[in-house]
Design an enzyme around this catalytic site. Structure first.
Site, PDB file in Angstrom:
ATOM      1  N   ASP A 232       2.413  -7.587  -2.859  1.00  0.00           N
ATOM      2  CA  ASP A 232       1.755  -8.707  -3.531  1.00  0.00           C
ATOM      3  C   ASP A 232       2.880  -9.681  -3.886  1.00  0.00           C
ATOM      4  O   ASP A 232       4.010  -9.530  -3.390  1.00  0.00           O
ATOM      5  CB  ASP A 232       0.936  -8.240  -4.747  1.00  0.00           C
ATOM      6  CG  ASP A 232       1.796  -7.712  -5.880  1.00  0.00           C
ATOM      7  OD1 ASP A 232       3.028  -7.596  -5.706  1.00  0.00           O
ATOM      8  OD2 ASP A 232       1.246  -7.415  -6.968  1.00  0.00           O
TER       9      ASP A 232
ATOM     10  N   CYS B 171       4.902  -3.692  -4.894  1.00  0.00           N
ATOM     11  CA  CYS B 171       4.375  -4.614  -5.902  1.00  0.00           C
ATOM     12  C   CYS B 171       5.397  -4.667  -7.030  1.00  0.00           C
ATOM     13  O   CYS B 171       6.546  -4.252  -6.848  1.00  0.00           O
ATOM     14  CB  CYS B 171       2.967  -4.242  -6.356  1.00  0.00           C
ATOM     15  SG  CYS B 171       2.783  -2.643  -7.161  1.00  0.00           S
TER      16      CYS B 171
ATOM     17  N   THR C 255       5.614  -3.061  -9.979  1.00  0.00           N
ATOM     18  CA  THR C 255       5.999  -1.724 -10.444  1.00  0.00           C
ATOM     19  C   THR C 255       5.864  -0.650  -9.371  1.00  0.00           C
ATOM     20  O   THR C 255       6.401   0.444  -9.534  1.00  0.00           O
ATOM     21  CB  THR C 255       5.094  -1.299 -11.613  1.00  0.00           C
ATOM     22  OG1 THR C 255       3.734  -1.268 -11.133  1.00  0.00           O
ATOM     23  CG2 THR C 255       5.217  -2.251 -12.787  1.00  0.00           C
TER      24      THR C 255
ATOM     25  N   HIS D 130       8.098  17.647   1.563  1.00  0.00           N
ATOM     26  CA  HIS D 130       7.108  18.540   0.946  1.00  0.00           C
ATOM     27  C   HIS D 130       5.687  17.983   0.993  1.00  0.00           C
ATOM     28  O   HIS D 130       4.733  18.753   1.078  1.00  0.00           O
ATOM     29  CB  HIS D 130       7.466  18.811  -0.522  1.00  0.00           C
ATOM     30  CG  HIS D 130       8.619  19.766  -0.682  1.00  0.00           C
ATOM     31  ND1 HIS D 130       8.871  20.437  -1.859  1.00  0.00           N
ATOM     32  CD2 HIS D 130       9.586  20.155   0.189  1.00  0.00           C
ATOM     33  CE1 HIS D 130       9.943  21.217  -1.708  1.00  0.00           C
ATOM     34  NE2 HIS D 130      10.405  21.042  -0.476  1.00  0.00           N
TER      35      HIS D 130
ATOM     36  N   HIS E 287       3.989  23.874   3.073  1.00  0.00           N
ATOM     37  CA  HIS E 287       3.675  22.526   2.595  1.00  0.00           C
ATOM     38  C   HIS E 287       2.412  21.974   3.285  1.00  0.00           C
ATOM     39  O   HIS E 287       1.670  21.204   2.696  1.00  0.00           O
ATOM     40  CB  HIS E 287       4.866  21.592   2.822  1.00  0.00           C
ATOM     41  CG  HIS E 287       6.123  22.095   2.192  1.00  0.00           C
ATOM     42  ND1 HIS E 287       6.219  22.302   0.832  1.00  0.00           N
ATOM     43  CD2 HIS E 287       7.312  22.471   2.727  1.00  0.00           C
ATOM     44  CE1 HIS E 287       7.436  22.773   0.553  1.00  0.00           C
ATOM     45  NE2 HIS E 287       8.104  22.887   1.686  1.00  0.00           N
TER      46      HIS E 287
HETATM   47  C1  RB5 Z   1       1.534  -8.260 -10.793  1.00  0.00           C
HETATM   48  O1  RB5 Z   1       1.857  -8.988 -11.936  1.00  0.00           O
HETATM   49  C2  RB5 Z   1       1.705  -6.780 -11.062  1.00  0.00           C
HETATM   50  O2  RB5 Z   1       0.713  -6.331 -11.932  1.00  0.00           O
HETATM   51  C3  RB5 Z   1       1.679  -5.999  -9.761  1.00  0.00           C
HETATM   52  O3  RB5 Z   1       2.681  -6.468  -8.930  1.00  0.00           O
HETATM   53  C4  RB5 Z   1       1.896  -4.498  -9.875  1.00  0.00           C
HETATM   54  O4  RB5 Z   1       2.996  -4.222 -10.673  1.00  0.00           O
HETATM   55  C5  RB5 Z   1       0.716  -3.715 -10.243  1.00  0.00           C
HETATM   56  O5  RB5 Z   1       0.756  -2.483 -10.277  1.00  0.00           O
END
Ligand code: RB5
Length: 146
Positions: free
Chosen positions: A10, A67, A69, A99, A134
């Site tokens: 994203d 993304c 996080t 695994h 596994h």
């Molecule tokens: C976008 O701001 C953020 O929420 C997205 O990139 C991600 O971290 C969501 O899990």
């Protein structure tokens, strides 16, 4: 024929995605970028779905989702039925393949620096699934999820 790596992000993962695409091409992989193609704000499940659909359709392909996080991408891909692993170090990347036979590597651009992300990606791609016990365990993931 070179192995196909399907990649998506994203806006929160766009800059790291560009770095990973360049490295994958340098390493000789065939890269399929499922978008987005700019930094404009967008919704990660839509791009996760594009990558998951491609990985499901090609047993030989692996996927990468980035993304901010890595969390949203991981949640979406696993819920769609593909084993996806959020990795923040090389040990997790190696275990995710050896695994868990993870098909998709998830990374967080706001969590993991570019140098470490590249090392994680290389480890993920260079590690084979261990099979044997596994395989039984990943089969059980599907069995208990029905
Ligand atoms: C976008 O701001 C953020 O929420 C997205 O990139 C991600 O971290 C969501 O899990």
């Amino acid at each position: 024929m070179s192995k196909t790596i399907v990649i998506g992000s994203d806006h929160g993962g766009y800059a790291l995605k560009q770095v990973l695409i360049k490295a994958l091409a340098d390493w000789g992989y065939a890269v399929e970028d499922q978008g987005p193609d700019c930094l404009e704000s967008c919704d990660y499940p839509l791009f996760a779905a594009k990558v998951v659909d491609r990985v499901k359709a090609d047993d030989a392909a692996l996927g990468v989702l980035v993304c901010g996080t890595g969390q949203g991408m991981t949640m979406t891909a696993n819920r769609m039925g593909v084993r996806a692993a959020l990795c923040t170090n090389e040990f997790l990347a190696r275990m995710a393949r050896e695994h868990n036979d993870a098909r998709i590597l998830c990374l967080g651009e706001r969590v993991t620096g570019q140098g470490l992300a590249l090392a994680i990606l290389k480890t993920f791609l260079d590690t084979e699934f261990g099979g044997e016990r596994h395989q039984r365990r990943i089969d059980l993931i599907d069995a208990v999820s029905k």
